[in-house]
Design a protein around this motif. Structure first.
Motif, PDB file in Angstrom:
ATOM      1  N   GLY A   1       0.126  -1.113   0.210  1.00  0.00           N
ATOM      2  CA  GLY A   1       0.162  -0.110   0.145  1.00  0.00           C
ATOM      3  C   GLY A   1       0.866   0.985  -0.268  1.00  0.00           C
ATOM      4  O   GLY A   1       0.022   2.183  -0.834  1.00  0.00           O
ATOM      5  N   LEU A   2       2.466   1.328   0.801  1.00  0.00           N
ATOM      6  CA  LEU A   2       2.939   2.088   0.786  1.00  0.00           C
ATOM      7  C   LEU A   2       3.167   2.653  -0.452  1.00  0.00           C
ATOM      8  O   LEU A   2       3.529   3.797  -0.432  1.00  0.00           O
ATOM      9  N   PRO A   3       3.930   2.312  -1.211  1.00  0.00           N
ATOM     10  CA  PRO A   3       4.570   2.441  -2.168  1.00  0.00           C
ATOM     11  C   PRO A   3       3.560   2.614  -3.119  1.00  0.00           C
ATOM     12  O   PRO A   3       4.061   3.917  -3.843  1.00  0.00           O
ATOM     13  N   LEU A   4       2.339   2.668  -3.000  1.00  0.00           N
ATOM     14  CA  LEU A   4       1.177   3.194  -4.042  1.00  0.00           C
ATOM     15  C   LEU A   4       0.706   4.812  -3.505  1.00  0.00           C
ATOM     16  O   LEU A   4       0.377   5.333  -4.684  1.00  0.00           O
ATOM     17  N   SER A   5       1.097   4.428  -2.417  1.00  0.00           N
ATOM     18  CA  SER A   5       0.201   6.197  -1.803  1.00  0.00           C
ATOM     19  C   SER A   5       1.352   7.366  -2.162  1.00  0.00           C
ATOM     20  O   SER A   5       0.907   7.683  -2.866  1.00  0.00           O
ATOM     21  N   CYS A   6       2.956   6.316  -2.725  1.00  0.00           N
ATOM     22  CA  CYS A   6       4.050   7.269  -2.728  1.00  0.00           C
ATOM     23  C   CYS A   6       3.762   8.084  -4.423  1.00  0.00           C
ATOM     24  O   CYS A   6       3.912   8.803  -4.860  1.00  0.00           O
ATOM     25  N   CYS A   7       3.184   6.929  -5.220  1.00  0.00           N
ATOM     26  CA  CYS A   7       3.203   6.750  -6.248  1.00  0.00           C
ATOM     27  C   CYS A   7       1.951   7.975  -6.840  1.00  0.00           C
ATOM     28  O   CYS A   7       1.779   8.865  -7.861  1.00  0.00           O
ATOM     29  N   LEU A   8       0.966   8.088  -6.404  1.00  0.00           N
ATOM     30  CA  LEU A   8      -0.285   9.028  -5.657  1.00  0.00           C
ATOM     31  C   LEU A   8       0.437   9.975  -5.520  1.00  0.00           C
ATOM     32  O   LEU A   8      -0.363  11.061  -5.995  1.00  0.00           O
ATOM     33  N   LEU A   9       0.968  10.201  -5.150  1.00  0.00           N
ATOM     34  CA  LEU A   9       1.530  11.669  -4.146  1.00  0.00           C
ATOM     35  C   LEU A   9       2.547  12.272  -5.537  1.00  0.00           C
ATOM     36  O   LEU A   9       2.149  13.312  -6.087  1.00  0.00           O
ATOM     37  N   TRP A  10       3.294  11.489  -6.379  1.00  0.00           N
ATOM     38  CA  TRP A  10       4.029  11.913  -7.283  1.00  0.00           C
ATOM     39  C   TRP A  10       3.350  11.927  -8.251  1.00  0.00           C
ATOM     40  O   TRP A  10       3.886  13.151  -9.438  1.00  0.00           O
ATOM     41  N   LEU A  11       2.225  11.550  -9.034  1.00  0.00           N
ATOM     42  CA  LEU A  11       1.046  11.666  -9.703  1.00  0.00           C
ATOM     43  C   LEU A  11       0.690  13.367 -10.020  1.00  0.00           C
ATOM     44  O   LEU A  11       0.665  14.281 -10.742  1.00  0.00           O
TER      45      LEU A  11
END
Length: 330
Positions: free
Chosen positions: A280-290
């Motif tokens: 879950g946390l890597p996906l959260s990072c990706c959403l922030l970068w997106l």
């Protein structure tokens, strides 16, 4: 929770475990980013050489500055810690006069990191001097990148299999045949290859994340204009997003491969919470970068850049817990 049960079983305090995990995760994050930064800097400078867009050149410079700072900090932490351990375990080696032959096995491992630091220093200091000679400058950076990746491979082999041939290779005392045999073992082992690829992908993602923080810190001191910082933040966010997704996929593939190849008696059930954090946390990072990539004012996303870095660091700690907790005997 399975984690608390395991800690109670081995009589380990939760606070001590979390402190050790945080320190290990931070050091691993720092080392991976430092060893992969030259590769990202050279790739970015090569993009400038082909596209002739000045923003790539400035971005490559600031990525190399980030990498040099990370490499210097890593060398001081790891080298200082190793020297302290050796001096405590073998105080007789440091008595005057120094016993250079006895110290040789402990001194030689410092040679590759020092050579990498020297190449990184030359790469950074000759940026303006070789501005019109891009090919030699890129070659210098490529040498630094290859040496850093070689250090990563050697360290990975040492951590994956603490055996005499690997230790001899790290100490530069192994014959060429031993090095070739170890590389063949690496090529023939899908798990080792996946793990090494994961380390490189995660290192590039970590470097991109730290480069964003460096860009934010340098915004007022190195004023290259608003348009440049919009480009650089977008570029580093894309790098982090792409390689975080790649590292997450590789981590999942490696975990699945080991679950299906390791005998059940050598593995332990893992806490579902750790699995959730790992994915879950890597996906959260990706959403922030997106969100940063889609924004016309990415510098206003300072909290997003910081929390993406923090989430990525916690995700690495979760990955370490996932693998070493599930396969403690491997």
């Amino acid at each position: 929770m399975l984690l608390l049960e395991n800690l109670q079983q081995f009589d380990i305090e939760l606070s001590d475990f979390l402190i050790t995990l945080a320190a290990t995760g931070m050091l691993t994050f720092l080392l991976l980013a430092a060893l992969c930064a030259p590769l990202l800097a050279v790739a970015t400078e090569s993009a400038y050489a082909f596209r002739k867009k000045a923003f790539y050149d400035k971005c490559a410079l600031q990525i190399s500055q980030t990498g040099f700072g990370l490499a210097l900090l890593s060398f001081l932490i790891v080298g200082g810690s190793a020297s302290l351990v050796v001096s405590r375990q073998h105080p007789e080696l440091f008595q005057m006069p120094l016993q250079w032959m006895a110290l040789k096995p402990y001194v030689l491992p410092y040679a590759p990191p020092l050579a990498a630091l020297l190449l990184l220093t030359l790469y950074l200091c000759t940026w303006n001097a070789l501005k019109k000679l891009r090919a030699p400058h890129i070659f210098l950076g490529l040498c630094a990148a290859v040496l850093c990746l070689a250090i990563l491979v050697a360290s990975y082999l040492a951590l994956s299999s603490i055996q005499e041939p690997v230790i001899s290779l790290i100490f530069w005392t192994a014959p060429l045949g031993v090095a070739q045999a170890l590389l063949l073992d690496l090529i023939e082992s899908p798990a080792l290859c996946l793990g090494l690829t994961y380390a490189v992908a995660f290192g590039l993602a970590a470097c991109g994340s730290l480069a964003q923080l460096w860009l934010i810190l340098r915004r007022n001191r190195a004023d290259y204009g608003r348009d440049y910082y919009v480009f650089a933040m977008h570029y580093c966010a894309r790098v982090s997003l792409i390689f975080t997704l790649a590292a997450s996929a590789l981590a999942g593939g490696l975990f699945w491969l080991m679950l299906n190849s390791v005998p059940p008696e050598l593995s332990q059930p893992q806490d579902p919470g750790i699995l959730l954090i790992s994915g879950g946390l890597p996906l959260s990072c990706c959403l922030l970068w997106l969100c940063m990539i889609k924004s016309d004012t990415p510098l206003r996303h300072k909290p997003g850049a910081f929390f993406a870095f923090l989430f990525l660091l916690i995700a690495l700690c979760a990955h370490l817990m996932l693998f070493f907790g599930t396969f403690p005997m491997i």
